[in-house]
Scaffold this active site. Structure first.
Site, PDB file in Angstrom:
ATOM      1  CG  HIS A  18      -1.916  -1.106   1.268  1.00 12.99           C
ATOM      2  ND1 HIS A  18      -2.129  -1.885   2.381  1.00 12.99           N
ATOM      3  CD2 HIS A  18      -2.751  -1.594   0.318  1.00 12.99           C
ATOM      4  CE1 HIS A  18      -3.074  -2.788   2.128  1.00 12.99           C
ATOM      5  NE2 HIS A  18      -3.460  -2.636   0.881  1.00 12.99           N
ATOM      6  CE  LYS A  42     -13.610  -7.544   4.196  1.00 20.19           C
ATOM      7  NZ  LYS A  42     -12.554  -7.751   3.348  1.00 20.19           N
ATOM      8  NE  ARG A  91      -2.601  -7.603  -4.174  1.00 23.85           N
ATOM      9  CZ  ARG A  91      -3.299  -7.890  -3.094  1.00 23.85           C
ATOM     10  NH1 ARG A  91      -2.677  -8.302  -2.009  1.00 23.85           N
ATOM     11  NH2 ARG A  91      -4.602  -7.787  -3.083  1.00 23.85           N
ATOM     12  CB  SER A 129      -4.131  -7.028   4.388  1.00 23.95           C
ATOM     13  OG  SER A 129      -3.734  -5.775   3.894  1.00 23.95           O
TER      14      SER A 129
HETATM   15  P1  ADP Z   1      -9.915  -3.712  -0.361  1.00 24.53           P
HETATM   16  O1  ADP Z   1     -10.579  -4.405   0.782  1.00 24.53           O
HETATM   17  O2  ADP Z   1     -10.648  -2.489  -0.833  1.00 24.53           O
HETATM   18  O3  ADP Z   1      -9.465  -4.593  -1.492  1.00 24.53           O
HETATM   19  P2  ADP Z   1      -7.158  -3.558   0.536  1.00 24.53           P
HETATM   20  O4  ADP Z   1      -6.745  -2.867   1.778  1.00 24.53           O
HETATM   21  O5  ADP Z   1      -7.033  -5.048   0.526  1.00 24.53           O
HETATM   22  O6  ADP Z   1      -8.627  -3.073   0.301  1.00 24.53           O
HETATM   23  O7  ADP Z   1      -6.372  -2.978  -0.710  1.00 24.53           O
HETATM   24  C1  ADP Z   1      -6.474  -1.627  -1.094  1.00 24.53           C
HETATM   25  C2  ADP Z   1      -5.841  -1.452  -2.478  1.00 24.53           C
HETATM   26  O8  ADP Z   1      -4.451  -1.777  -2.418  1.00 24.53           O
HETATM   27  C3  ADP Z   1      -6.423  -2.364  -3.548  1.00 24.53           C
HETATM   28  O9  ADP Z   1      -6.422  -1.649  -4.767  1.00 24.53           O
HETATM   29  C4  ADP Z   1      -5.448  -3.501  -3.618  1.00 24.53           C
HETATM   30  O10 ADP Z   1      -5.452  -4.141  -4.873  1.00 24.53           O
HETATM   31  C5  ADP Z   1      -4.152  -2.755  -3.391  1.00 24.53           C
HETATM   32  N1  ADP Z   1      -3.081  -3.598  -2.875  1.00 24.53           N
HETATM   33  C6  ADP Z   1      -3.111  -4.487  -1.873  1.00 24.53           C
HETATM   34  N2  ADP Z   1      -1.903  -5.069  -1.670  1.00 24.53           N
HETATM   35  C7  ADP Z   1      -1.067  -4.525  -2.604  1.00 24.53           C
HETATM   36  C8  ADP Z   1       0.304  -4.716  -2.953  1.00 24.53           C
HETATM   37  N3  ADP Z   1       1.065  -5.602  -2.324  1.00 24.53           N
HETATM   38  N4  ADP Z   1       0.816  -3.982  -3.974  1.00 24.53           N
HETATM   39  C9  ADP Z   1       0.027  -3.088  -4.624  1.00 24.53           C
HETATM   40  N5  ADP Z   1      -1.272  -2.867  -4.365  1.00 24.53           N
HETATM   41  C10 ADP Z   1      -1.815  -3.566  -3.363  1.00 24.53           C
END
Ligand code: ADP
Length: 157
Positions: A18, A42, A91, A129
């Site tokens: 992120h 959730k 990703r 995450s």
């Molecule tokens: P959501 O629940 O909205 O998917 P996340 O917190 O999982 O939220 O992810 C937020 C954003 O960050 C999404 O666009 C996700 O694809 C992106 N993201 C998550 N992990 C990575 C990573 N390792 N590299 C780049 N982008 C990421």
């Protein structure tokens, strides 16, 4: 007019993946607003206020990056804060399949909003995450994946 990008997500927790998207987004836009969505049904691993405070420490010297929480529709929140761009990270092709209908849905709600996708940096594609939560829950060290130190499980809540 300032070009403001909203970077929405669950950020449970916020990871180095992120962080990479925020930093690269900050090179493209005048302002990046990290927005932690709280309307999910959730249950969270880290309370939203806790996550907001931890992320804020990472950007305390970068006034162009701020951290907010929001409820309801992402596209409406973007309108409220004057963001014309929605920043999302990709990703892999699964992320793409997941993101495409969301981007169309957001565009339907707010026709002014442009979703901008950045491909993850090659070394960060495996950072998720979900994996971090799984390791941390059982006492494993997750420092390499995060821009801050996560409190031990017993202190979360
Ligand atoms: P959501 O629940 O909205 O998917 P996340 O917190 O999982 O939220 O992810 C937020 C954003 O960050 C999404 O666009 C996700 O694809 C992106 N993201 C998550 N992990 C990575 C990573 N390792 N590299 C780049 N982008 C990421």
């Amino acid at each position: 007019m300032a070009r403001i990008a909203l970077f929405p997500g669950s950020f449970d927790p916020f990871t180095n993946g992120h962080l990479d998207i925020v930093r690269r987004g900050a090179a493209l836009f005048d302002k990046v607003i990290i927005a932690i969505g709280t309307n999910s049904s959730k249950q969270r691993y880290l309370p939203v206020e806790r996550m907001q405070a931890l992320i804020a420490t990472v950007f305390e010297d970068e006034p162009r990056v701020t951290v907010h929480t929001f409820k309801g529709l992402t596209a409406e929140f973007a309108r409220e804060v004057g963001a014309r761009y929605l920043l999302r990270g990709l990703r892999n092709s699964l992320d793409f399949e997941y993101e495409m209908p969301i981007a169309y849905g957001n565009q339907h709600v707010n026709t002014e909003l442009e979703t901008v996708f950045l491909l993850t940096s090659p070394t960060l594609g495996a950072v998720s995450s979900t994996i971090i939560r799984d390791i941390h829950r059982y006492g494993g060290n997750v420092d390499a994946f995060l821009p801050f130190v996560l409190p031990p499980v017993a202190e979360l809540g």
